[in-house]
Design an enzyme around this catalytic site. Structure first.
Site, PDB file in Angstrom:
ATOM      1  CB  SER A  55      -0.636   0.030   1.252  1.00  0.00           C
ATOM      2  OG  SER A  55      -1.558   1.289   1.471  1.00  0.00           O
ATOM      3  CE1 TYR A 107      -4.534  -2.118   4.985  1.00  0.00           C
ATOM      4  CE2 TYR A 107      -3.541  -0.209   4.693  1.00  0.00           C
ATOM      5  CZ  TYR A 107      -4.057  -1.222   4.157  1.00  0.00           C
ATOM      6  OH  TYR A 107      -4.318  -1.399   2.809  1.00  0.00           O
TER       7      TYR A 107
END
Length: 260
Positions: A142, A155
């Site tokens: 990401s 995350y």
């Protein structure tokens, strides 16, 4: 280009994983899907994408937080197609909270699914790839593997970890026909991101479309979502001969997010 190869894509019953699976099938790769929920709809989409190439599609519902189920999935993939030539580690979950309020069980689950699962699939896929002299490991990280955002400690930690795992795997396979690279998307309108859009719409009392613009405007200069199809084409590039010496990169497709 990928006729006779097999790709295992984790978390591929929707969103980014399904987009990557379809792109690889279109180039001739047999596909092993993985994920929660309905498998028949995604399987039909991948079969349609690979119809002209005559691809086969299998499914395994391994819970990516459980090493024993991951091992079973890898054995299943090898039993179906011989070996995994292309491994796409895409499975991921999200939870948003400040560090002091972050539930420890949510932290553990995010680290297990978003990071540790990629270690387990990689360690199990590498021996056959190295023996064959060819393999591709593509880790879907990401932009949060490169930069941070508040409220996303687990995350961001997991995605930074994925980028680190990618680099180590690339170094350890640098003189072989196996490569490992990471894809770092910005906002992609997946079910995970749609939840954030919905929350923003409710919070500010605005429409869904206005909430999308607000979300993009906070981070992504292009003001447009990256699509699963675009990410699928990047995965195809990593599998192509042109990418034989692309190793250990964290390739961001983020509309300029990390350039700021």
């Amino acid at each position: 280009m990928l006729k006779g190869k097999t790709a295992l894509v984790t978390g591929s019953t929707s969103g980014i994983g399904l987009g990557i699976a379809c792109a690889l099938a279109q180039r001739g790769a047999n596909i092993v899907l993985n994920g929660f929920g309905d498998a028949e709809g995604p399987r039909a989409q991948v079969l349609a994408a690979g119809e002209q190439a005559g691809v086969r599609v299998a499914y395994h519902g391994a819970d990516m937080s459980r090493p024993d189920e991951i091992e079973d999935m890898m054995r299943y993939a090898a039993g179906q197609f011989g070996r995994v030539d292309i491994l796409v580690n895409n499975a991921g979950i999200q939870h948003v909270a400040s560090v002091q309020d972050f539930p420890p069980q949510k932290w553990d689950a995010i680290i297990a699914i978003n990071l540790t699962s990629a270690f387990h699939t990689s360690r199990l896929a590498l021996p056959d790839m190295l023996a064959a002299g060819w393999g591709r490991i593509i880790n879907v990280a990401s932009v949060h593997g490169l930069v941070a955002s508040a409220q996303k400690s687990a995350y961001v930690a997991a995605k930074h970890g994925i980028v680190g795992l990618t680099k180590v795997t690339a170094l350890e396979t640098a003189t072989t026909g196996v490569t490992c690279n990471a894809i770092c998307p910005g906002w992609v309108l997946t079910p995970l991101v749609q939840k954030q859009v919905d929350a923003k719409a409710e919070q500010h009392g605005i429409s869904n479309e206005e909430a999308k613009k607000l979300l993009l405007g906070e981070k992504e200069p292009s003001m447009q979502f990256t699509t699963p199809e675009e990410l699928g084409e990047l995965a195809v590039f990593f599998c192509s001969p042109a990418a034989n010496n692309v190793r250990g990169v964290a390739w961001n497709m983020d509309g300029g997010w990390a350039a700021q």
